[in-house]
Design a protein around this motif. Structure first.
Motif, short mmCIF file in Angstrom:
data_model
loop_
_atom_site.label_atom_id
_atom_site.label_comp_id
_atom_site.label_asym_id
_atom_site.label_seq_id
_atom_site.Cartn_x
_atom_site.Cartn_y
_atom_site.Cartn_z
N UNK A 26 10.73 8.15 40.56
CA UNK A 26 10.54 7.77 39.02
C UNK A 26 10.61 9.30 38.18
N UNK A 27 11.88 9.33 37.99
CA UNK A 27 12.21 10.89 37.43
C UNK A 27 12.03 11.04 35.79
N UNK A 28 11.55 9.76 35.36
CA UNK A 28 11.19 9.82 33.89
C UNK A 28 9.53 9.95 33.78
N UNK A 29 9.00 9.53 32.64
CA UNK A 29 7.68 9.74 32.34
C UNK A 29 7.22 8.40 32.57
N UNK A 75 7.98 4.67 30.65
CA UNK A 75 8.17 3.28 31.27
C UNK A 75 7.01 2.11 30.72
N UNK A 76 5.92 2.52 30.47
CA UNK A 76 4.81 1.76 29.82
C UNK A 76 5.45 1.26 28.43
N UNK A 80 17.00 -10.51 26.76
CA UNK A 80 16.13 -9.32 26.80
C UNK A 80 16.21 -8.60 27.98
N UNK A 81 15.97 -9.32 29.17
CA UNK A 81 16.21 -8.54 30.59
C UNK A 81 17.44 -7.56 30.78
N UNK A 82 18.31 -7.61 29.89
CA UNK A 82 19.61 -7.14 30.10
C UNK A 82 19.32 -5.53 29.65
N UNK A 83 18.68 -5.44 28.56
CA UNK A 83 18.22 -4.15 28.01
C UNK A 83 16.84 -3.43 28.91
N UNK A 84 16.13 -4.41 29.52
CA UNK A 84 15.36 -3.89 30.39
C UNK A 84 15.71 -3.26 31.42
N UNK A 85 16.58 -4.23 32.17
CA UNK A 85 16.88 -3.70 33.52
C UNK A 85 17.77 -2.28 33.32
N UNK A 86 18.41 -2.14 32.39
CA UNK A 86 19.21 -1.00 32.27
C UNK A 86 18.54 0.18 31.71
N UNK A 87 17.33 0.06 31.07
CA UNK A 87 16.28 1.12 30.70
C UNK A 87 15.27 1.41 31.95
N UNK A 88 15.24 0.40 32.86
CA UNK A 88 14.48 0.50 33.85
C UNK A 88 15.48 1.45 34.86
N UNK A 89 16.42 1.04 35.27
CA UNK A 89 17.34 1.78 36.14
C UNK A 89 17.58 3.38 35.53
N UNK A 90 17.35 3.57 34.19
CA UNK A 90 17.49 5.09 33.65
C UNK A 90 16.34 5.66 33.89
N UNK A 91 15.18 5.11 33.49
CA UNK A 91 13.83 6.07 33.81
C UNK A 91 13.22 6.15 35.33
N UNK A 92 13.73 5.25 36.01
CA UNK A 92 13.61 5.77 37.62
C UNK A 92 14.54 6.54 38.22
N UNK A 93 15.75 6.29 37.72
CA UNK A 93 16.84 7.17 38.41
C UNK A 93 17.40 8.37 37.90
N UNK A 140 15.74 9.46 34.22
CA UNK A 140 14.98 10.35 33.42
C UNK A 140 14.68 9.61 32.20
N UNK A 141 14.06 10.28 31.54
CA UNK A 141 13.70 9.98 29.80
C UNK A 141 15.03 10.30 29.10
N UNK A 142 15.84 9.51 28.82
CA UNK A 142 17.29 9.49 28.19
C UNK A 142 16.92 8.56 26.96
N UNK A 143 16.43 9.04 25.62
CA UNK A 143 16.20 8.19 24.65
C UNK A 143 17.41 7.68 23.89
#
Length: 389
Positions: free
Chosen positions: A269-272, A276-277, A341-354, A356-359
Motif C-alpha cells: 500500500x504505497x498510498x495513504x 483509500x478511505x 462506477x467500478x471502472x473508476x474505482x478499480x483504476x484508483x485502487x490500483x494506483x493507491x496500492x501500487x 501512491x497518492x496520485x491526485x
C-alpha cells in the motif's frame, strides 16, 4: 368526496416532502436499521465473510502469471549440442519440462491438455547448427486453444534457443551495452498485486449494490417499508437511515480487505490510508444508490438479486478493467464502461496500492463516481416518492 380525498393525500405528501430535516428522527431510523442488520445472519455473511472468501479465491485460485508451464522437449538427436540445449530448457524456472524421444509420445499429451506445447530437437540438429544458415534449429508446437499461453510458450522457447546459441559463439565480442528491463509499480510482475486491489472493488460492489437491493426489497416484500413511509419521516431521512448502516459495513469491509491484502497477500500500500478511505467512501455512493434504485423498482428479493447481478456485479467484473484491459475492448464497449462506477474505482485502487497518492488520477475518478452516484440517488428518491403516493 373522492376529489377531496385525493387533494388531502397530495397535500400530505407535499407537507412530508417539505418537512424540516429532523436529526433525532434520523438517528432513530439509523438505530433501527443497524439493529436489523446485526440480527440478520445473511447480511453479516455477505458483509464480513464473503470478502474474505473472494480475496482468497482471487489471490490463490486466479493467476495471470505464466509460471511452470508444462511443455515437452522431444530429443531426437543424440548429439552433445542437442543434449546441451535440452538442459537449457530444463534449467529455467518458468517452464516445467518433460522429456521424450518420440514426438508421438508428447502429441497425445498435448491433445489431452497435459502439455501446453512441445519443442522438437530434430535428428539433423547438429548439421543445422554447423551450417549457421537461416534454417530453424528446432520445431515449436503449441496449444492454440489457449492463445496467451501459446504465445508465451513460443516466445520463451525461442528465447531459450537464442540465448543458448549466443553462448556457443565464444568468438563473438562482449556486449558493450547490456539491456536490463525494469518494471514500474510491480517489479516482480505478480498478477496477485494487480488482482487484489480490483477484487476489493468487486467486494465493495457486492456489499453496496447487491446487499442494499436485497435488504430494501425484502422490506417491500414484507410490507414493512410501507409502514416506514407512512411515518412523519421525510424521504431523505428514510433513505439516509436505510443506507448509512450499510455504508459503515462497506467501509469496515474495506479496512478488513486492505489488512488482508497488505499483511496476508503481500500487496504493498504505497498510498495513504486516508486516500483509500476517501476513494472507498465516494464509491459507496453510486453502489448504494444503484442498490436502492433496484429495490425501489423491483420490490421483490429474487428479482432484485437478478437485476443487481446483471447490472451491478457482472459489469463491475467484466467492464471495470479488473481482468480485461479497457483499451483492448471495442469502441462501443469502451463507451459503455464510462457508465460503470467500478471502472473508476478499480483504476484508483490500483494506483493507491501500487503507485501512491496520485491526485491527478484520483480527482477525475472521484468526480465521475460522485456524478453517477448523484444520478442514482435522484432516480431512487423519485421512485420512492412515487411509491409513497
Amino acid at each position: 368526496m373522492n376529489g377531496t380525498t385525493k387533494h388531502k393525500g397530495g397535500s400530505g405528501l407535499l407537507q412530508t416532502d417539505l418537512r424540516r430535516f429532523d436529526l433525532r428522527r434520523l438517528m432513530a431510523l439509523i438505530t433501527k436499521e443497524s439493529h436489523q442488520a446485526l440480527r440478520d445472519p445473511s447480511t453479516l455473511l455477505i458483509a464480513l465473510v464473503l470478502p474474505v472468501v473472494l480475496l482468497l479465491l482471487f489471490a490463490y485460485a486466479v493467476s495471470l502469471d505464466a509460471k511452470d508451464v508444462r511443455i515437452g522437449v522431444v530429443l531426437e538427436s543424440p548429439g552433445a549440442s542437442a543434449q546441451s540445449l535440452a538442459a537449457a530448457f530444463s534449467g529455467t524456472r518458468f517452464l516445467n519440462t518433460h522429456f521424450a524421444y518420440d514426438r508421438r509420445d508428447v502429441a497425445d499429451q498435448l491433445v489431452s491438455g497435459d502439455l501446453r506445447g512441445y519443442v522438437v530437437i530434430p535428428q539433423d540438429f547438429e548439421q543445422r547448427l554447423a551450417q549457421r544458415g537461416n534454417e530453424p534449429l528446432v520445431q515449436i508446437i503449441t496449444d492454440g486453444s489457449y492463445p496467451n499461453t501459446a504465445n508465451y510458450v513460443e516466445n520463451y522457447a525461442r528465447g531459450v534457443v537464442q540465448s543458448w546459441r549466443a553462448g556457443l559463439d565464444v568468438a563473438a565480442p562482449a556486449q558493450s551495452i547490456v539491456l536490463v528491463p525494469r518494471y514500474w509499480f510491480n517489479p516482480e510482475l505478480e498478477s496477485r498485486r494487480a488482482l487484489i486491489p480490483g477484487a476489493i472493488a468487486i467486494v465493495m460492489t457486492i456489499i453496496g449494490t447487491m446487499l442494499t437491493a436485497l435488504v430494501v426489497a425484502r422490506e417491500w416484500e414484507r410490507g414493512t417499508m410501507e409502514a416506514v413511509l407512512s411515518t412523519p419521516a421525510s424521504v431523505a431521512e428514510i433513505l439516509i437511515g436505510k443506507l448509512l448502516p450499510y455504508f459503515v459495513l462497506g467501509m469496515l469491509s474495506t479496512l478488513g480487505a486492505t489488512a488482508l491484502a497488505v499483511f496476508v497477500f503481500d500487496v504493498p500500500l504505497r498510498g495513504s490510508l486516508a486516500a483509500l478511505l476517501l476513494l472507498s467512501g465516494v464509491f459507496m455512493v453510486p453502489a448504494l444508490g444503484q442498490g436502492l434504485l433496484i429495490s425501489s423498482l423491483a420490490r421483490n428479493q429474487f428479482l432484485a438479486a437478478q437485476i443487481a447481478l446483471f447490472s451491478g456485479f457482472l459489469p463491475s467484473f467484466m467492464l471495470s478493467g479488473f481482468l480485461y484491459e479497457i483499451d483492448a475492448m471495442p469502441a462501443p464497449i469502451r463507451a459503455i464502461t464510462l457508465l460503470i462506477p467500478a471502472r473508476y474505482f478499480v483504476e484508483s485502487l490500483k494506483t493507491v496500492f501500487l503507485a501512491g497518492d496520485i491526485w491527478a488520477v484520483f480527482i477525475p475518478n472521484l468526480l465521475a463516481m460522485a456524478a453517477i452516484g448523484t444520478l442514482f440517488f435522484m432516480l431512487a428518491k423519485r421512485a420512492t416518492r412515487k411509491n409513497l403516493e
